[in-house]
Write a protein that holds these residues in place. Structure first.
Motif, mmCIF file in Angstrom:
data_model
loop_
_atom_site.group_PDB
_atom_site.id
_atom_site.type_symbol
_atom_site.label_atom_id
_atom_site.label_comp_id
_atom_site.label_asym_id
_atom_site.label_seq_id
_atom_site.Cartn_x
_atom_site.Cartn_y
_atom_site.Cartn_z
ATOM 1 N N UNK A 1 0.837 -1.216 0.000
ATOM 2 C CA UNK A 1 0.000 0.000 0.000
ATOM 3 C C UNK A 1 0.866 1.258 0.000
ATOM 4 N N UNK A 2 1.961 1.241 0.749
ATOM 5 C CA UNK A 2 2.861 2.397 0.799
ATOM 6 C C UNK A 2 3.490 2.648 -0.574
ATOM 7 N N UNK A 3 3.890 1.598 -1.267
ATOM 8 C CA UNK A 3 4.450 1.749 -2.613
ATOM 9 C C UNK A 3 3.385 2.257 -3.566
ATOM 10 N N UNK A 4 2.191 1.716 -3.471
ATOM 11 C CA UNK A 4 1.099 2.143 -4.338
ATOM 12 C C UNK A 4 0.832 3.643 -4.199
ATOM 13 N N UNK A 5 0.936 4.154 -2.980
ATOM 14 C CA UNK A 5 0.700 5.578 -2.747
ATOM 15 C C UNK A 5 1.767 6.453 -3.404
ATOM 16 N N UNK A 6 2.941 5.916 -3.634
ATOM 17 C CA UNK A 6 4.034 6.680 -4.242
ATOM 18 C C UNK A 6 4.043 6.636 -5.763
ATOM 19 N N UNK A 7 3.319 5.683 -6.330
ATOM 20 C CA UNK A 7 3.328 5.546 -7.785
ATOM 21 C C UNK A 7 2.574 6.702 -8.434
ATOM 22 N N UNK A 8 3.015 7.116 -9.619
ATOM 23 C CA UNK A 8 2.293 8.179 -10.317
ATOM 24 C C UNK A 8 0.881 7.721 -10.649
ATOM 25 N N UNK A 9 -0.039 8.684 -10.686
ATOM 26 C CA UNK A 9 -1.425 8.379 -11.031
ATOM 27 C C UNK A 9 -1.466 7.983 -12.498
ATOM 28 N N UNK A 10 -2.064 6.851 -12.768
ATOM 29 C CA UNK A 10 -2.167 6.352 -14.136
ATOM 30 C C UNK A 10 -3.420 6.906 -14.793
ATOM 31 N N UNK A 11 -3.320 7.347 -16.045
ATOM 32 C CA UNK A 11 -4.518 7.801 -16.741
ATOM 33 C C UNK A 11 -5.468 6.627 -16.974
ATOM 34 N N UNK A 12 -6.744 6.949 -17.051
ATOM 35 C CA UNK A 12 -7.737 5.912 -17.322
ATOM 36 C C UNK A 12 -7.503 5.339 -18.709
ATOM 37 N N UNK A 13 -7.648 4.025 -18.883
ATOM 38 C CA UNK A 13 -7.465 3.451 -20.221
ATOM 39 C C UNK A 13 -8.562 3.949 -21.157
ATOM 40 N N UNK A 14 -8.194 4.133 -22.410
ATOM 41 C CA UNK A 14 -9.164 4.564 -23.420
ATOM 42 C C UNK A 14 -10.152 3.434 -23.659
ATOM 43 N N UNK A 15 -11.429 3.790 -23.907
ATOM 44 C CA UNK A 15 -12.400 2.723 -24.187
ATOM 45 C C UNK A 15 -12.027 2.003 -25.470
ATOM 46 N N UNK A 16 -12.279 0.724 -25.488
ATOM 47 C CA UNK A 16 -11.953 -0.088 -26.661
ATOM 48 C C UNK A 16 -12.868 0.286 -27.815
ATOM 49 N N UNK A 17 -12.299 0.349 -28.991
ATOM 50 C CA UNK A 17 -13.085 0.636 -30.200
ATOM 51 C C UNK A 17 -13.923 -0.581 -30.525
ATOM 52 N N UNK A 18 -15.138 -0.353 -31.080
ATOM 53 C CA UNK A 18 -15.971 -1.500 -31.452
ATOM 54 C C UNK A 18 -15.281 -2.323 -32.533
ATOM 55 N N UNK A 19 -15.484 -3.610 -32.452
ATOM 56 C CA UNK A 19 -14.867 -4.508 -33.422
ATOM 57 C C UNK A 19 -15.514 -4.330 -34.784
#
Length: 164
Positions: free
Chosen positions: A134-152
């Motif tokens: 948990x301590x390491x997780x708090x130090x990690x940079x905030x990750x951007x939300x993944x882009x929604x997948x394009x329709x097949x």
């Protein structure tokens, strides 16, 4: 691979300077160094905290700002281990992410090549490792939300997009 902002890479490297460390360290958001709860860890704190163990030159000083620490093998019943842990904790302050108790469950897990959380989830070391994670997780940079997948694209793709 490194262009993916969602990518999280953990590199477990041997102690001391190496070619791999020289390549990986400039890319690292944090560098976590594990110290043993022994007198030698207290004795080499200045060397470790300065980042000199990462290699020479100005790059070591740059990496030192990203250094965080974990104390491993803490046995509060053993006077030397307890004293070493106290010295290290006092010296490192908030850069000490946590301490992991000396616990037979760790050796058992290693012998079975399994996680200590699988072998003995209620043991002290498993709880300590959860705290450190948990301590390491708090130090990690905030990750951007993944882009929604394009329709097949396919024979039904028009239907799926509301076309007919």
């Amino acid at each position: 691979m490194l262009a993916d902002p969602q990518l999280l890479v953990l590199a477990d490297l041997p102690p001391g300077p190496s070619q791999v460390l020289a390549v990986v360290a400039p890319l690292a958001a944090i560098i976590v160094t594990v110290l043993q709860s022994e007198a030698i860890s207290a004795a080499i704190l200045d060397e470790v905290e300065s980042g000199r163990f990462l290699g020479g030159g100005t790059l070591a000083a740059l990496y030192a700002g990203r250094l965080q620490f974990i104390l491993n093998g803490v046995d509060l019943r053993a006077r030397l281990s307890r004293s070493a842990a106290e010295v290290v904790a006092r010296h490192l302050g908030p850069r000490l992410l946590g301490a992991v108790s000396r616990d037979e469950a760790v050796a058992e897990a290693l012998s079975e090549m399994r996680l200590v959380q699988e072998v003995a989830p209620a043991c002290a070391a498993a709880g300590d490792l959860r705290h450190v994670a948990r301590a390491i997780e708090m130090l990690l940079p905030v990750m951007p939300e993944p882009a929604p997948a394009a329709p097949a694209a396919g024979p039904l793709s028009g239907l799926l997009r509301g076309g007919w």
